[in-house]
Design a protein around this motif. Structure first.
Motif, mmCIF file in Angstrom:
data_model
loop_
_atom_site.group_PDB
_atom_site.id
_atom_site.type_symbol
_atom_site.label_atom_id
_atom_site.label_comp_id
_atom_site.label_asym_id
_atom_site.label_seq_id
_atom_site.Cartn_x
_atom_site.Cartn_y
_atom_site.Cartn_z
ATOM 1 N N ASN A 81 8.982 44.584 9.988
ATOM 2 C CA ASN A 81 8.851 45.982 9.577
ATOM 3 C C ASN A 81 7.938 46.086 8.364
ATOM 4 O O ASN A 81 8.166 45.427 7.349
ATOM 5 N N LEU A 82 6.888 46.883 8.490
ATOM 6 C CA LEU A 82 5.980 47.074 7.364
ATOM 7 C C LEU A 82 6.660 47.883 6.274
ATOM 8 O O LEU A 82 7.365 48.860 6.542
ATOM 9 N N LYS A 83 6.451 47.485 5.052
ATOM 10 C CA LYS A 83 7.154 48.106 3.936
ATOM 11 C C LYS A 83 6.602 49.478 3.583
ATOM 12 O O LYS A 83 7.324 50.342 3.114
ATOM 13 N N HIS A 84 5.315 49.653 3.772
ATOM 14 C CA HIS A 84 4.669 50.891 3.337
ATOM 15 C C HIS A 84 4.378 51.840 4.489
ATOM 16 O O HIS A 84 3.854 52.921 4.278
ATOM 17 N N GLU A 85 4.679 51.431 5.709
ATOM 18 C CA GLU A 85 4.468 52.296 6.873
ATOM 19 C C GLU A 85 5.650 52.157 7.814
ATOM 20 O O GLU A 85 6.294 51.111 7.881
ATOM 21 N N ASN A 86 5.923 53.222 8.545
ATOM 22 C CA ASN A 86 7.025 53.195 9.500
ATOM 23 C C ASN A 86 6.535 52.562 10.804
ATOM 24 O O ASN A 86 6.277 53.227 11.799
ATOM 25 N N MET A 87 6.398 51.233 10.773
ATOM 26 C CA MET A 87 5.808 50.523 11.901
ATOM 27 C C MET A 87 6.314 49.095 11.934
ATOM 28 O O MET A 87 6.530 48.472 10.887
ATOM 29 N N ASN A 88 6.540 48.580 13.152
ATOM 30 C CA ASN A 88 6.869 47.181 13.348
ATOM 31 C C ASN A 88 5.641 46.445 13.857
ATOM 32 O O ASN A 88 4.848 46.981 14.641
ATOM 33 N N GLU B 21 5.953 32.650 -1.427
ATOM 34 C CA GLU B 21 7.101 33.351 -0.867
ATOM 35 C C GLU B 21 7.378 34.639 -1.626
ATOM 36 O O GLU B 21 7.759 35.663 -1.034
ATOM 37 N N ALA B 22 7.193 34.596 -2.951
ATOM 38 C CA ALA B 22 7.403 35.795 -3.759
ATOM 39 C C ALA B 22 6.392 36.879 -3.385
ATOM 40 O O ALA B 22 6.743 38.062 -3.249
ATOM 41 N N MET B 23 5.128 36.485 -3.212
ATOM 42 C CA MET B 23 4.095 37.449 -2.820
ATOM 43 C C MET B 23 4.360 37.982 -1.412
ATOM 44 O O MET B 23 4.197 39.179 -1.140
ATOM 45 N N ASP B 24 4.814 37.102 -0.522
ATOM 46 C CA ASP B 24 5.082 37.495 0.858
ATOM 47 C C ASP B 24 6.198 38.527 0.947
ATOM 48 O O ASP B 24 6.183 39.400 1.820
ATOM 49 N N SER B 25 7.171 38.432 0.033
ATOM 50 C CA SER B 25 8.321 39.338 0.070
ATOM 51 C C SER B 25 7.985 40.750 -0.377
ATOM 52 O O SER B 25 8.713 41.698 -0.059
ATOM 53 N N ILE B 26 6.883 40.917 -1.101
ATOM 54 C CA ILE B 26 6.557 42.262 -1.604
ATOM 55 C C ILE B 26 5.306 42.853 -0.959
ATOM 56 O O ILE B 26 4.954 43.998 -1.213
ATOM 57 N N LEU B 27 4.609 42.064 -0.121
ATOM 58 C CA LEU B 27 3.406 42.556 0.558
ATOM 59 C C LEU B 27 3.639 42.634 2.065
ATOM 60 O O LEU B 27 4.458 41.901 2.622
ATOM 61 N N ASP B 28 2.891 43.530 2.714
ATOM 62 C CA ASP B 28 2.882 43.559 4.172
ATOM 63 C C ASP B 28 1.991 42.436 4.671
ATOM 64 O O ASP B 28 0.881 42.222 4.155
#
Length: 699
Positions: free
Chosen positions: A578-585, A690-697
């Motif tokens: 699930n993208l964090k900034h858009e309603n899209m999988n 991993e930290a960057m991956d958790s906050i970016l799409d």
């Protein structure tokens, strides 16, 4: 999609020419020749007196030029046009006026709709760099071949008289020489805008015709062919002539119907298969035959509007299209022509018919022979052409390309056409040339002669016109649309009767809107000239674009994306994120992409797929990380870091650095186009990732 009209053409013998750019491919529709331009040349003289006169007049003309060029120009421009103004040289031939401005190596596909649209094709195939795929129906290819071979054969008479052609521009194309020509001839050579001189070329050879045909791929009606895996192309009957067609082009993002000149209920060819073009996204309407008529147009008002069109049901529209009144009008017209021919024969005059329409020629032959039989007139009928025997024989072996009435004759054991019995009964004589020994020994007058060419500059018609032009009882039958005064100029004084006839050449104006109502396109492209004849209002269910010559029209896309079919084994490997900034999988797949018949397929390929339980590492991230969130996540991982803000131009914040102090040194550089992680310890670099991956799409 881009659409460019190179030429609106000029009737049946000079069909329109267009270029379509779709899915990155350039498609050329038809490549005709403007053979009406041959009227600026003088025909080959048939007698010694004519040869002497022309040579003498040529010498006089140049002696005057040497003495007083200005006076000669003034005299030439001021006096009426006469036969001495025509060009006495081996003719060059005029292709579509704007085609020579295009680089032929960029053309990917050529679609030929009729034999007339094929006559200029050898000019393209002999050009360096031309590699396009050429599609044409089987019958059109054969008839086009016969027409081109006949043209080359008739042209040889000029070469025998004037000698071999030079490799450079002929003298008549030089500016000084063109300035001496009357304005009417100069306009034919240069065009109204003066840009058509580059469209003149020396005629191709028989070897060029053979090479051209080897590059052609023939099709049957409704046969499917796929170009480059993306475009699915089919030909469907247009009804104009035997083998003529309209085109259906199906692509990944749009389906296109190309409508050339068409006839709904022809008397000899298979009917216009308009139902095969239903449901296409775009209709490219290229039948310009109705532009030459003013029927139903008064004081600039439209003949039809979409107000009346919207009230018609689908059934009513289809019924209007199949109205047989046009067919009956054509039969009456042919009967009148035949009656005029018999009147001339009764007065001991001969009849000359240089009509090159195969269907009209066949029908005239049938009706004239029947009328002669009923009137007890015993006159011979001659068909004189280098390809006449092959042409007539070929029409008897293509029943599947003919109308139902002709096919029924085959099933009942009757000949498809009347010329079979006429030849058998020795009433019709098929001969290759006017100097044929068989013709010279069997010649009788009065008679009826069918022969090429309708431009009155090539072939047997020239010799026969010189013979009969002074006979007031003889009859010349011409097709309307050409400049008769210019065509008959070399044969003046003309005592021979001249009958001009116009034949059905396409869709009549009242049937345009019912046809569009049946086809139901989303977008329709119509010639600009129809804007004043057909007025569209807001009630029409499709968008209308009008095109004009040498102007590129950009057509909006009807689909935002192409469809992709995915193999089942790949579908089971979906790991949605699930993208964090858009309603899209979103998910990532690895496979082999195939394009076939305009469809995209994704297969798993030969490599074994990874286990569904294993989490694939994202290969691509996008967006800018929030620094406070990043520092918080790093702190939870036991990583101590601080931020150093970067300053851009004029104090704007452009980039920053995140320094990692503990447990080991590392640096995170965050820029406008990317983020770089630098660390001496691989485990620390993995934790930061991993930290960057958790906050970016990412995917």
């Amino acid at each position: 999609m881009k659409f460019t009209c190179l030429s609106k053409g000029g009737g049946f013998h000079f069909p329109p020419c267009h270029i379509l750019n779709v899915c990155g491919f350039r498609i050329l529709f038809d490549c005709p020749l403007d053979l009406s331009a041959l009227t600026i040349f003088s025909p080959v003289p048939t007698g010694y007196r004519d040869v002497v006169d022309e040579k003498d007049s040529d010498c006089i003309r140049y002696s005057i030029l040497d003495s007083d060029c200005v006076t000669w120009k003034r005299q030439k421009i001021g006096k009426p046009l006469d036969a001495n103004d025509l060009i006495c040289a081996v003719p060059w031939y005029k292709i579509v006026k704007y085609l020579h401005l295009w680089n032929v190596s960029f053309i990917d596909v050529v679609l030929i709709s009729s034999p007339m649209g094929m006559l200029g094709l050898p000019f393209l195939t002999r050009m360096k760099g031309f590699s396009a795929k050429i599609y044409v129906t089987e019958v059109t290819a054969r008839l086009g071949q016969l027409m081109m071979e006949d043209l080359v054969s008739m042209h040889m008479e000029f070469r025998q008289f004037y000698g071999p052609e030079g490799s450079t521009f002929p003298r008549w194309m030089e500016q000084e020489e063109l300035d001496l020509r009357p304005s009417a001839l100069r306009e034919v050579v240069l065009g109204k805008d003066g840009a058509e001189l580059g469209g003149w070329m020396p005629l191709y050879s028989a070897a060029d015709v053979k090479d051209c045909l080897q590059k052609v791929q023939t099709l049957r009606y409704a046969e499917e062919v796929c170009y480059n895996g993306k475009l699915v192309i089919k030909a469907f009957s247009s009804g104009l002539e035997i083998g003529t067609c309209n085109w259906s082009i199906n692509g990944p993002k749009r389906d296109i119907a190309f409508i050339s000149s068409s006839i709904f209920v022809p008397a000899h060819a298979m009917s216009f298969d308009y139902l095969a073009l239903q449901g296409k996204d775009i209709v490219l309407y290229s039948d310009l035959s109705s532009l030459d008529t003013t029927e139903g147009v008064e004081d600039g008002y439209s003949f039809l509007t979409t107000d009346s069109f919207s009230t018609l049901s689908w059934e009513e529209s289809a019924k209007a299209l199949l109205n047989t009144s046009e067919h009956l009008e054509e039969r009456e017209k042919l009967y009148y022509l035949c009656s005029c021919a018999t009147d001339s024969l009764k007065a001991s005059g001969s009849v000359l018919i240089p009509i090159n329409r195969l269907g009209t020629f066949i029908q005239l032959l049938e009706q004239i022979s029947a009328l002669l039989e009923s009137s007890s007139l015993k006159v011979p009928i001659y068909v004189i052409s280098s390809v006449a025997e092959e042409l007539l024989a070929y029409t008897n072996v293509i029943p599947e390309w003919l109308c139902k009435e002709r096919q029924e004759k085959l099933f009942s054991g009757e000949p498809l056409f009347a010329h079979v019995e006429l030849i058998k009964d020795n009433k019709l004589h098929v001969l290759p040339a006017v100097h044929s020994p068989k013709l010279l020994t069997n010649w009788q007058e009065p008679c009826i002669v069918f022969c090429p060419h309708w431009c009155l500059r090539l072939g047997p018609v020239v010799h026969l016109l010189h013979r009969w032009s002074g006979d007031p009882n003889s009859l010349l039958v011409l097709e309307s649309g050409q400049d008769v005064q210019l065509a008959l100029l070399p044969f003046q004084p003309m005592e021979m009767k001249v009958l001009q006839c116009s034949f059905l050449s396409g869709i009549k104006l009242p049937k345009i809107l019912p046809l569009l109502n049946v086809l139901q396109p989303k977008i329709t492209l119509l010639p600009e000239d129809l804007r004043q004849k057909v007025r569209f209002t807001n009630v029409n269910p499709f968008s209308v674009f009008h095109y004009s010559e040498n102007k590129t029209l950009i057509i909006p896309s009807l689909k935002d994306s192409s469809e992709l079919e995915i193999a089942t084994d790949l579908a089971f490997q979906f790991q949605w994120r699930n993208l964090k900034h858009e309603n899209m999988n979103i998910t990532r797949l690895k496979g082999e992409l195939h394009v076939d018949h305009g469809k995209h397929w994704l297969h798993s390929g030969n490599k074994p797929s990874k286990s569904n339980s294993s989490k694939s590492r994202p290969l691509l991230h996008w967006g800018t990380p929030d620094l406070e969130t990043l520092l918080s996540i790093l702190s939870k991982m036991g990583i101590n870091a601080s931020v150093e803000q970067g300053v851009g131009v004029e104090g704007s914040e452009k980039a920053c650095k995140v320094h990692v102090h503990d447990p080991k040194k590392a640096l995170i550089e965050i820029g406008e186009t990317g983020t770089v992680i630098s660390a001496v310890d691989e485990n620390l670099a993995s934790l930061i990732f991993e930290a960057m991956d958790s906050i970016l799409d990412g995917i």
